[in-house]
Write a protein that holds these residues in place. Structure first.
Motif, PDB file in Angstrom:
ATOM      1  N   PHE A  42       6.125  16.320  -0.481  1.00  0.00           N
ATOM      2  CA  PHE A  42       6.040  14.990   0.138  1.00  0.00           C
ATOM      3  C   PHE A  42       4.925  14.922   1.159  1.00  0.00           C
ATOM      4  O   PHE A  42       4.287  13.890   1.340  1.00  0.00           O
ATOM      5  CB  PHE A  42       7.381  14.590   0.752  1.00  0.00           C
ATOM      6  N   PHE A  43       4.678  16.005   1.822  1.00  0.00           N
ATOM      7  CA  PHE A  43       3.587  16.058   2.787  1.00  0.00           C
ATOM      8  C   PHE A  43       2.264  15.825   2.057  1.00  0.00           C
ATOM      9  O   PHE A  43       1.439  14.999   2.478  1.00  0.00           O
ATOM     10  CB  PHE A  43       3.602  17.421   3.492  1.00  0.00           C
ATOM     11  N   ALA A  44       2.083  16.549   0.979  1.00  0.00           N
ATOM     12  CA  ALA A  44       0.863  16.393   0.177  1.00  0.00           C
ATOM     13  C   ALA A  44       0.757  14.986  -0.396  1.00  0.00           C
ATOM     14  O   ALA A  44      -0.310  14.367  -0.387  1.00  0.00           O
ATOM     15  CB  ALA A  44       0.846  17.430  -0.945  1.00  0.00           C
ATOM     16  N   LEU A  45       1.884  14.490  -0.855  1.00  0.00           N
ATOM     17  CA  LEU A  45       1.909  13.131  -1.426  1.00  0.00           C
ATOM     18  C   LEU A  45       1.507  12.109  -0.374  1.00  0.00           C
ATOM     19  O   LEU A  45       0.759  11.163  -0.648  1.00  0.00           O
ATOM     20  CB  LEU A  45       3.324  12.848  -1.933  1.00  0.00           C
ATOM     21  N   ASP A  46       2.004  12.317   0.836  1.00  0.00           N
ATOM     22  CA  ASP A  46       1.681  11.407   1.938  1.00  0.00           C
ATOM     23  C   ASP A  46       0.179  11.415   2.224  1.00  0.00           C
ATOM     24  O   ASP A  46      -0.444  10.362   2.384  1.00  0.00           O
ATOM     25  CB  ASP A  46       2.474  11.818   3.184  1.00  0.00           C
ATOM     26  N   ILE A  47      -0.396  12.594   2.230  1.00  0.00           N
ATOM     27  CA  ILE A  47      -1.828  12.703   2.512  1.00  0.00           C
ATOM     28  C   ILE A  47      -2.644  12.005   1.425  1.00  0.00           C
ATOM     29  O   ILE A  47      -3.569  11.228   1.717  1.00  0.00           O
ATOM     30  CB  ILE A  47      -2.244  14.188   2.636  1.00  0.00           C
ATOM     31  N   VAL A  48      -2.287  12.245   0.190  1.00  0.00           N
ATOM     32  CA  VAL A  48      -3.026  11.625  -0.921  1.00  0.00           C
ATOM     33  C   VAL A  48      -2.892  10.099  -0.864  1.00  0.00           C
ATOM     34  O   VAL A  48      -3.869   9.368  -1.026  1.00  0.00           O
ATOM     35  CB  VAL A  48      -2.514  12.161  -2.281  1.00  0.00           C
ATOM     36  N   THR A  49      -1.695   9.651  -0.579  1.00  0.00           N
ATOM     37  CA  THR A  49      -1.456   8.195  -0.519  1.00  0.00           C
ATOM     38  C   THR A  49      -2.251   7.553   0.601  1.00  0.00           C
ATOM     39  O   THR A  49      -2.875   6.504   0.403  1.00  0.00           O
ATOM     40  CB  THR A  49       0.034   7.920  -0.283  1.00  0.00           C
ATOM     41  N   ARG A  50      -2.224   8.163   1.751  1.00  0.00           N
ATOM     42  CA  ARG A  50      -2.966   7.601   2.902  1.00  0.00           C
ATOM     43  C   ARG A  50      -4.474   7.633   2.607  1.00  0.00           C
ATOM     44  O   ARG A  50      -5.205   6.707   2.970  1.00  0.00           O
ATOM     45  CB  ARG A  50      -2.677   8.372   4.194  1.00  0.00           C
ATOM     46  N   TYR A  51      -4.907   8.679   1.928  1.00  0.00           N
ATOM     47  CA  TYR A  51      -6.322   8.772   1.567  1.00  0.00           C
ATOM     48  C   TYR A  51      -6.720   7.607   0.660  1.00  0.00           C
ATOM     49  O   TYR A  51      -7.741   6.948   0.889  1.00  0.00           O
ATOM     50  CB  TYR A  51      -6.594  10.113   0.865  1.00  0.00           C
ATOM     51  N   ILE A  52      -5.881   7.345  -0.334  1.00  0.00           N
ATOM     52  CA  ILE A  52      -6.173   6.226  -1.244  1.00  0.00           C
ATOM     53  C   ILE A  52      -6.165   4.911  -0.455  1.00  0.00           C
ATOM     54  O   ILE A  52      -6.997   4.039  -0.647  1.00  0.00           O
ATOM     55  CB  ILE A  52      -5.163   6.181  -2.402  1.00  0.00           C
ATOM     56  N   GLY A  53      -5.236   4.807   0.475  1.00  0.00           N
ATOM     57  CA  GLY A  53      -5.151   3.604   1.298  1.00  0.00           C
ATOM     58  C   GLY A  53      -6.391   3.405   2.146  1.00  0.00           C
ATOM     59  O   GLY A  53      -6.934   2.297   2.223  1.00  0.00           O
ATOM     60  N   PHE A  54      -6.857   4.458   2.773  1.00  0.00           N
ATOM     61  CA  PHE A  54      -8.067   4.357   3.602  1.00  0.00           C
ATOM     62  C   PHE A  54      -9.275   4.009   2.749  1.00  0.00           C
ATOM     63  O   PHE A  54     -10.137   3.232   3.143  1.00  0.00           O
ATOM     64  CB  PHE A  54      -8.333   5.669   4.349  1.00  0.00           C
ATOM     65  N   MET A  55      -9.289   4.580   1.556  1.00  0.00           N
ATOM     66  CA  MET A  55     -10.390   4.291   0.646  1.00  0.00           C
ATOM     67  C   MET A  55     -10.426   2.799   0.339  1.00  0.00           C
ATOM     68  O   MET A  55     -11.479   2.170   0.346  1.00  0.00           O
ATOM     69  CB  MET A  55     -10.178   5.084  -0.645  1.00  0.00           C
ATOM     70  N   MET A  56      -9.263   2.247   0.078  1.00  0.00           N
ATOM     71  CA  MET A  56      -9.200   0.815  -0.244  1.00  0.00           C
ATOM     72  C   MET A  56      -9.578  -0.031   0.965  1.00  0.00           C
ATOM     73  O   MET A  56     -10.210  -1.064   0.828  1.00  0.00           O
ATOM     74  CB  MET A  56      -7.778   0.454  -0.694  1.00  0.00           C
ATOM     75  N   ASP A  57      -9.187   0.418   2.152  1.00  0.00           N
ATOM     76  CA  ASP A  57      -9.505  -0.359   3.363  1.00  0.00           C
ATOM     77  C   ASP A  57     -10.980  -0.277   3.713  1.00  0.00           C
ATOM     78  O   ASP A  57     -11.560  -1.248   4.201  1.00  0.00           O
ATOM     79  CB  ASP A  57      -8.675   0.148   4.548  1.00  0.00           C
ATOM     80  N   LEU A  58     -11.590   0.897   3.455  1.00  0.00           N
ATOM     81  CA  LEU A  58     -12.995   1.079   3.830  1.00  0.00           C
ATOM     82  C   LEU A  58     -13.944   0.527   2.787  1.00  0.00           C
ATOM     83  O   LEU A  58     -15.132   0.385   3.031  1.00  0.00           O
ATOM     84  CB  LEU A  58     -13.291   2.581   4.028  1.00  0.00           C
ATOM     85  N   TRP A  59     -13.412   0.218   1.618  1.00  0.00           N
ATOM     86  CA  TRP A  59     -14.213  -0.306   0.509  1.00  0.00           C
ATOM     87  C   TRP A  59     -15.014  -1.513   0.979  1.00  0.00           C
ATOM     88  O   TRP A  59     -14.474  -2.458   1.498  1.00  0.00           O
ATOM     89  CB  TRP A  59     -13.258  -0.727  -0.610  1.00  0.00           C
ATOM     90  N   GLY A  60     -16.293  -1.466   0.740  1.00  0.00           N
ATOM     91  CA  GLY A  60     -17.135  -2.597   1.172  1.00  0.00           C
ATOM     92  C   GLY A  60     -17.774  -2.336   2.514  1.00  0.00           C
ATOM     93  O   GLY A  60     -18.797  -2.931   2.831  1.00  0.00           O
ATOM     94  N   TYR A  61     -17.186  -1.453   3.298  1.00  0.00           N
ATOM     95  CA  TYR A  61     -17.792  -1.164   4.599  1.00  0.00           C
ATOM     96  C   TYR A  61     -18.760   0.011   4.525  1.00  0.00           C
ATOM     97  O   TYR A  61     -19.650   0.154   5.337  1.00  0.00           O
ATOM     98  CB  TYR A  61     -16.712  -0.842   5.653  1.00  0.00           C
ATOM     99  N   THR A  62     -18.548   0.873   3.581  1.00  0.00           N
ATOM    100  CA  THR A  62     -19.459   2.003   3.420  1.00  0.00           C
ATOM    101  C   THR A  62     -19.523   2.362   1.947  1.00  0.00           C
ATOM    102  O   THR A  62     -18.718   1.898   1.159  1.00  0.00           O
ATOM    103  CB  THR A  62     -18.998   3.198   4.288  1.00  0.00           C
ATOM    104  N   SER A  63     -20.498   3.202   1.600  1.00  0.00           N
ATOM    105  CA  SER A  63     -20.697   3.426   0.165  1.00  0.00           C
ATOM    106  C   SER A  63     -19.562   4.262  -0.419  1.00  0.00           C
ATOM    107  O   SER A  63     -18.961   5.103   0.240  1.00  0.00           O
ATOM    108  CB  SER A  63     -22.048   4.103  -0.072  1.00  0.00           C
ATOM    109  N   LEU A  64     -19.323   4.007  -1.680  1.00  0.00           N
ATOM    110  CA  LEU A  64     -18.232   4.663  -2.389  1.00  0.00           C
ATOM    111  C   LEU A  64     -18.449   6.165  -2.450  1.00  0.00           C
ATOM    112  O   LEU A  64     -17.500   6.957  -2.323  1.00  0.00           O
ATOM    113  CB  LEU A  64     -18.186   4.096  -3.812  1.00  0.00           C
TER     114      LEU A  64
END
Lengths: 525, 180
Positions: free
Chosen positions: A468-490
């Motif tokens: 679950f710890f790993a799952l949490d990290i991966v999920t938050r990473y995907i979330g940050f990616m979606m939030d940062l999308w458009g603000y910096t390059s992919l």
């Protein structure tokens, strides 16, 4: 240890038996519709009881693995039989009807899992129980014909977690074989529950302002709550008397439950903070007064106890069809239809129709998308807005997104709690704050369970918590990616995030092995 | 050692007997509950509004709308209320609405339903017999359909058969294949 092997002859015989069974099953399936109902029921009951019989015989004759598998198959066949019997009698096919069937199913599988001492059947029963709770809640929503607060469902799940822990304590006190299973399920359950709660998009959905409260779900809540209080209280007493659980553990679990109650209640603060405000359509008006006072542009008509938009099909005479100024219609082949702009090949003819416009594709129905320049877009008589190099329909009410009071104050607007809001820049601070609090709580709960697993020397619990710890990290990473999308390059996002995951994954694995190793050493010591 | 094995086996047999009894009691009780209207009820033939053939995700069934599915009712009624529709046969032996009431009638043939929607005086009602299950790849006629049902003394109904022109519908089944 004497291990019975299978002779070649036995293997051939087993294959033959399986083929016969398949043949019989196929024969039954082909002729199912021709069989009278009593025969169908007898076949179902025979299949279920026969499977349990075979499973038991195999266990007796020292084939525990296959025997276990057949017992689980028996549990599944029992569930399917309940549904098929319901089909034979053409019972209520609504969601409530399905909920009743699931109730009968999980109760039966639960009892049978204890009778046959089958832990996998117990898992099946627990899954069916959880599905039943969700289906029953949806049935209550359907009956209310209105939105029920999903927060009530969250409390159902929390209470079930308490119930699971109570059962865990009971079984540990009695040194029952199912103790370990309940213990694992309790940990998994609380981790999964908190993990789901950590998603920002769920927060405003738990207690939407427009939700109603009806009696039936509250009654179920009370029944579940009372059951769980009885089970947990007696479980705690048994555990203390038998020393099967220490006070530290009991206090720790109580703390987790209190934290979760607080978190679910805290989400109520987000209820009117995130949502979409959109223009009301005619069918959003529930009564004649509202319908008739809707703006003229909408052309709402109250008819047959509902509010509908005026359409060309409502105009039954050619004269009213072609002269009604509210709507652009034409009389065609004996009925009134919307003007088909595409048929008007001549520009002048096209422009003579109010609802048509001339574009590079010819004559099209007037809409924002057809305007290719910002000037045309903003000067059109439709509500259009130039955005991201294209002309889009502009909903005036969208100015009140995430502003519940302002939206409700507009007669022509309706509020919908946002259920999917990717890339929304206006997420209020309160939602962010509560989301951060929940995520911190999730990490703390994960660490608590890792400590719990280490303390009790249970590698399964440690592994589960780390997953679950790993799952949490991966999920938050995907979330940050979606939030940062458009603000910096992919590419930067991927490289940075990927590096973090790589290093993080290595560190987590190292940490997990260290904990397991320590647990094993302590056990040997 | 042998005694221990015998004892374990006896326990397994006991579990098996108890387990099978539990299955039979639960399933049997369920079947008895579902069959009760069929065993004790009065046969009624109900007219249908255009039958809605439906290819569902869950099982194979069609939705049936009844003529008595929408009734005019004046009075204080809300969604979720139980309602009793008193039936009377017409000259074609089709049972039609005579009266709708919120209290259980003391005599006569009646069917019990649940109010699903109220719009003015118009009340939509579900009786629990709005679905007819059939096997896969079946061709079920949908025109001129009436439904034969049985209603027990409490008004609970159970669907018995679909009728077309007064006779049980002939359902055509496509031939089953190995790949079906």
């Amino acid at each position: 240890m004497n291990k019975k092997g299978l002779s070649f002859g036995s293997i051939v015989a087993i294959i033959g038996s399986i083929l016969i069974a398949l043949g019989v099953a196929w024969l039954i399936a082909q002729n199912w519709h021709q069989m009278p109902s009593p025969i169908k029921i007898i076949i179902l009951l025979l299949a279920t009881t026969g499977t349990y019989f075979a499973g038991t015989m195999l266990r007796i004759n020292k084939y525990p693995g296959i025997g276990k598998a057949l017992l689980v198959l028996g549990a599944l066949l029992y569930t399917l039989s309940i549904f098929l019997i319901a089909q034979i009698f053409s019972t209520d096919a609504t969601i409530q009807g399905t909920a009743w069937l699931l109730l009968i199913a999980w109760i039966g599988v639960f009892i049978l899992s204890y009778i046959f001492q089958s832990s996998i059947s117990l898992v099946v029963a627990l899954i069916e129980f959880l599905v039943w709770i969700v289906i029953q809640f949806i049935a209550y929503s359907e009956a209310a014909k209105d939105l029920l607060s999903p927060g009530i469902l969250a409390f159902y799940f929390l209470i079930v977690g308490i119930l699971l822990y109570g059962l865990c304590l009971w079984h540990r006190a009695k040194k029952h074989d199912f103790a370990g299973l309940y213990q694992w399920w309790t940990v998994f359950y609380f981790l999964a529950f908190t993990y789901l709660l950590s998603f920002q998009l769920f927060l405003p959905m738990l207690w939407p302002k427009e939700a109603v409260v009806t009696t039936a779900p509250i009654i179920l809540l009370f029944v579940l709550a009372i059951s769980s209080i009885i089970v947990i209280s007696s479980g705690v007493v048994l555990a203390i008397n038998n020393n099967s659980a220490q006070r530290k553990e009991l206090l720790g679990m109580m703390a987790i439950v209190i934290v979760l109650i607080a978190l679910i209640s805290l989400t109520a603060l987000t209820s009117d903070k995130l949502g979409l405000c959109s223009e009301k359509r005619c069918f959003d008006n529930d009564n004649q007064e509202e319908c008739e006072s809707a703006s003229e542009e909408k052309m709402c008509l109250w008819d047959d106890n509902r509010c509908d938009e005026l359409s060309c099909w409502d105009l039954k005479e050619p004269s009213e069809c072609e002269t009604d100024e509210r709507i652009s219609c034409e009389w065609h082949e004996g009925r009134c239809e919307q003007i088909r702009c595409f048929d008007k090949k001549d520009k002048e003819l096209c422009l003579s129709e109010q609802s048509c416009m001339w574009s590079e594709r010819g004559c099209v129905k007037e809409n924002c998308w057809a305007y290719i320049s910002q000037d045309e877009c903003e000067e059109s008589k439709l509500s259009c807005k130039w955005e991201r190099s294209s002309c889009r329909e502009y909903d005036l009410c969208s100015d009140y997104n995430n502003k519940f009071e302002a939206c409700k104050g507009e007669k022509e607007c309706k509020w919908r709690t946002n259920d999917f809001n990717f890339g929304n820049d206006d997420v209020p601070i309160i939602v962010w704050t509560i989301w951060i609090i929940i995520n911190i709580a999730l990490i703390m709960i994960i660490l608590t369970f890792i400590a719990y697993g280490t303390w009790l020397k249970l590698p399964k619990i440690i592994n589960l918590a780390i997953i679950f710890f790993a799952l949490d990290i991966v999920t938050r990473y995907i979330g940050f990616m979606m939030d940062l999308w458009g603000y910096t390059s992919l590419s930067i996002i991927f490289i940075t995030g990927g590096s973090i995951l790589l290093i993080g994954g290595w560190l987590i694995e190292k940490w997990r092995r260290k904990l397991i190793e320590r647990t094993k050493q302590n056990t040997k010591g | 050692m042998e005694k221990e094995t015998d004892r374990k086996n006896k326990t397994e047999y006991k579990r098996l007997i108890i387990g099978i009894l539990v299955i039979l009691v639960i399933a049997g009780g369920f079947i008895f509950y579902l069959s009760w209207p069929l065993l004790t009820g009065t046969t009624v033939i109900l007219d249908t509004r255009p039958v809605d053939p439906f290819d569902p995700l869950r099982g194979q069934y069609m939705t049936i709308n009844y003529e008595i599915g929408t009734v005019e009712f004046e009075g204080d009624i809300r969604q979720g209320d139980k309602i009793y529709v008193i039936l009377k046969p017409d000259e074609n032996n089709i049972w039609r609405l005579e009266k709708a009431t919120l209290t259980k009638p003391q005599h006569g043939t009646f069917i019990r339903g649940t109010v699903t929607r109220v719009r003015g005086n118009s009340t939509n009602i579900k009786y629990g017999i709005e679905q007819f299950f059939f096997e896969r790849d079946a061709d079920v006629p949908t025109r001129d359909i009436t439904v034969e049902a049985k209603v027990d003394s409490s008004g609970k109904a159970r669907l018995v058969n679909l009728l077309q022109n007064g006779e049980p519908v002939q359902i055509e089944y496509k031939k089953a294949r190995l790949t079906s």
